[in-house]
Design a protein around this motif. Sequence first.
Motif, PDB file in Angstrom:
ATOM      1  N   HIS A 109      91.578  11.478 -71.204  1.00  0.00           N
ATOM      2  CA  HIS A 109      92.152  12.861 -71.343  1.00  0.00           C
ATOM      3  C   HIS A 109      91.857  13.918 -70.377  1.00  0.00           C
ATOM      4  O   HIS A 109      91.067  13.910 -69.837  1.00  0.00           O
ATOM      5  CB  HIS A 109      91.767  13.415 -72.931  1.00  0.00           C
ATOM      6  N   PRO A 110      92.820  14.581 -69.957  1.00  0.00           N
ATOM      7  CA  PRO A 110      92.828  15.685 -68.766  1.00  0.00           C
ATOM      8  C   PRO A 110      91.561  16.342 -69.038  1.00  0.00           C
ATOM      9  O   PRO A 110      90.899  16.724 -68.019  1.00  0.00           O
ATOM     10  CB  PRO A 110      94.078  16.521 -68.765  1.00  0.00           C
ATOM     11  N   ALA A 111      91.389  17.024 -70.073  1.00  0.00           N
ATOM     12  CA  ALA A 111      90.312  17.941 -70.442  1.00  0.00           C
ATOM     13  C   ALA A 111      88.826  16.976 -70.111  1.00  0.00           C
ATOM     14  O   ALA A 111      87.945  17.784 -69.736  1.00  0.00           O
ATOM     15  CB  ALA A 111      90.294  18.509 -71.961  1.00  0.00           C
ATOM     16  N   GLU A 112      88.769  15.886 -70.499  1.00  0.00           N
ATOM     17  CA  GLU A 112      87.534  15.209 -70.119  1.00  0.00           C
ATOM     18  C   GLU A 112      87.246  15.105 -68.688  1.00  0.00           C
ATOM     19  O   GLU A 112      86.204  15.379 -68.255  1.00  0.00           O
ATOM     20  CB  GLU A 112      87.608  14.023 -70.798  1.00  0.00           C
ATOM     21  N   ILE A 113      88.258  15.003 -67.996  1.00  0.00           N
ATOM     22  CA  ILE A 113      88.169  14.826 -66.274  1.00  0.00           C
ATOM     23  C   ILE A 113      87.792  16.270 -65.903  1.00  0.00           C
ATOM     24  O   ILE A 113      86.992  16.651 -65.322  1.00  0.00           O
ATOM     25  CB  ILE A 113      89.370  14.014 -65.821  1.00  0.00           C
ATOM     26  N   GLU A 114      88.651  17.209 -66.400  1.00  0.00           N
ATOM     27  CA  GLU A 114      88.489  18.710 -65.985  1.00  0.00           C
ATOM     28  C   GLU A 114      87.092  19.015 -66.152  1.00  0.00           C
ATOM     29  O   GLU A 114      86.188  19.573 -65.222  1.00  0.00           O
ATOM     30  CB  GLU A 114      89.386  19.696 -66.648  1.00  0.00           C
ATOM     31  N   LEU A 115      86.415  19.103 -67.463  1.00  0.00           N
ATOM     32  CA  LEU A 115      85.297  19.534 -67.646  1.00  0.00           C
ATOM     33  C   LEU A 115      83.990  18.697 -66.912  1.00  0.00           C
ATOM     34  O   LEU A 115      83.273  19.452 -66.204  1.00  0.00           O
ATOM     35  CB  LEU A 115      84.942  19.214 -69.148  1.00  0.00           C
ATOM     36  N   GLY A 116      84.301  17.433 -66.479  1.00  0.00           N
ATOM     37  CA  GLY A 116      83.255  16.890 -65.984  1.00  0.00           C
ATOM     38  C   GLY A 116      83.122  17.168 -64.563  1.00  0.00           C
ATOM     39  O   GLY A 116      82.246  17.451 -63.982  1.00  0.00           O
ATOM     40  N   GLN A 117      84.431  17.243 -63.949  1.00  0.00           N
ATOM     41  CA  GLN A 117      84.595  17.511 -62.623  1.00  0.00           C
ATOM     42  C   GLN A 117      84.110  18.936 -62.119  1.00  0.00           C
ATOM     43  O   GLN A 117      83.562  19.215 -61.274  1.00  0.00           O
ATOM     44  CB  GLN A 117      85.870  17.414 -62.261  1.00  0.00           C
ATOM     45  N   LEU A 118      84.583  19.976 -63.218  1.00  0.00           N
ATOM     46  CA  LEU A 118      83.877  21.247 -62.879  1.00  0.00           C
ATOM     47  C   LEU A 118      82.426  21.313 -62.925  1.00  0.00           C
ATOM     48  O   LEU A 118      81.873  22.199 -62.069  1.00  0.00           O
ATOM     49  CB  LEU A 118      84.846  22.208 -64.012  1.00  0.00           C
ATOM     50  N   THR A 119      81.896  20.907 -64.007  1.00  0.00           N
ATOM     51  CA  THR A 119      80.510  20.767 -64.180  1.00  0.00           C
ATOM     52  C   THR A 119      79.791  20.174 -62.873  1.00  0.00           C
ATOM     53  O   THR A 119      78.725  20.882 -62.364  1.00  0.00           O
ATOM     54  CB  THR A 119      80.175  20.166 -65.242  1.00  0.00           C
ATOM     55  N   ARG A 120      80.395  19.198 -62.038  1.00  0.00           N
ATOM     56  CA  ARG A 120      79.952  18.630 -61.157  1.00  0.00           C
ATOM     57  C   ARG A 120      79.857  19.352 -59.903  1.00  0.00           C
ATOM     58  O   ARG A 120      78.938  19.610 -59.212  1.00  0.00           O
ATOM     59  CB  ARG A 120      80.729  17.164 -60.897  1.00  0.00           C
TER      60      ARG A 120
END
Length: 506
Positions: A109-120
């Motif tokens: 899901h795009p939200a899962e990718i976005e949250l992880g990438q933003l946190t990283r």
Amino acid sequence: MESRTQEPTSLAATGVAGLDDVLRGGLPRRRLYLLEGDPGAGKTTLAMQFLMEGAHRGEAGLYVTLSETKEELLAVAASHGFSLDGIQICELITMEEAIRAQAENTIFHPAEIELGQLTRAVLDEVERSHPRRLAFDSLSEMRLLAQSPLRYRRQILALKQFFSGRDCTMLFLDDRTGPVGDLQVHSIAHGVIALEHLAPSYGAERRRLRITKLRGSAYRGGYHDFRIRTGGLDVYPRLVAAEHQGETRVERLHTGDDALDGLLGGGLDWGTSTLLLGPAGTGKSTMATRVALAAIAQGHKAAYFAFDESVTTLRLRSAGVGLSLEEVIASEKLHLQQVDPAEMPPGEFAVCVRGAVERGARTVVIDSLNGYMHAMPEERFLTIQLHELLTYLGQKGVLTILIVGQQGFMGAGLVTPFDASYLADTVILFRFYEAEGSLRQALSVVKKRRGTHEKGIRELSIGPTGITIGPELSLYRGVFTGVPVPLRKNGHETELAKPGTGTPHA
């Protein structure tokens, strides 16, 4: 609130003097704090001041923004005259498009990718810049990306764990766009600062803050008014009289008028409050000015806070009755300040009074409590705040003159907007009364806690040469009703007094 305090060296000053006063020096270092408030409450400005204070002390700062661009942040800083030199700005808005493009090529899901990438991205920037202070703006974006309370809480806990071994003090900003009653971050954060933006029915908006949580450190509880000015936040700590204990000395101010001193049993005591009560035009403000000038003549400073009339009107009126203020204002022996109750919150007014006292004022005049009452957002707390202010002034040995204007002019039609007489140590009552087709004035001391006082009613006249207090009006009854009745003497009624004499006609 816990009573255990931190060492001063372990506190991070916020850059806002009033807030540091509330926090007893600042925020304990190496902890995560939540700064919450509705949009426009002042969160971004406070976060900038926090980072600039660190930069001033040689501490690296990092501002992580998910909701505003770097250009917008610099524009806000410029509007306040701030310089963000030495502060890194990590703008993650521009990264979202790249992250979404990557998410389209995955089965997640795009939200899962976005949250992880933003946190990283945030963690990588922290690894690179090693900040001592960090502002994260804002949690509302992370809450939306997390999509569930559990995932959101786990993400905040992961960030907290990442910073736990680092010498970094963090401010996480939240604009309260989440569900009502969502306290996920409150339970995780070491402390919570809540900013409120109030809109009264009339007058300027009011802002106030409250420390709702601060682990392991003492702080001043309750609400504290603040303003957002050009240059940042000005916080006005709630006045707590118990924090300003002083030595009480029994001394007396002579008013410079033998008749008035006789009424008062010798004068007014330092460290007490005197209430001047009566309808408009009876001479209350003139009497207060007279007492302030008497204090100045005896080598003291005075402060006059005018709610109900302009400074120009006050100066002209005083000069018209022989009480010129020009010289004492020019010599800074008298601090004269006009207060607009629609613009100044009560917390700011208390700070103004405290500032005048710290600059040496021994006499403070508040003209009038009617205007002070209108400055209160909730009138039922007027007497509590007034009691705290009078206690503080008393402990500082200050003579306080309070003026209350009654509605109406004579007789039973007089209405007192609120009862402050029980708070005052001395109460002087002013009245109009009718005599021989003219309107005259009278006064009487109806209360004095310290010592005895004269209980008679005296005529008061105000002219170009000043105030004159006549003899006791002992030959009449009902003077304070407005229409006095001559008493019978030797079977005949006494005649009314000549104006300004207090004695009957021949």
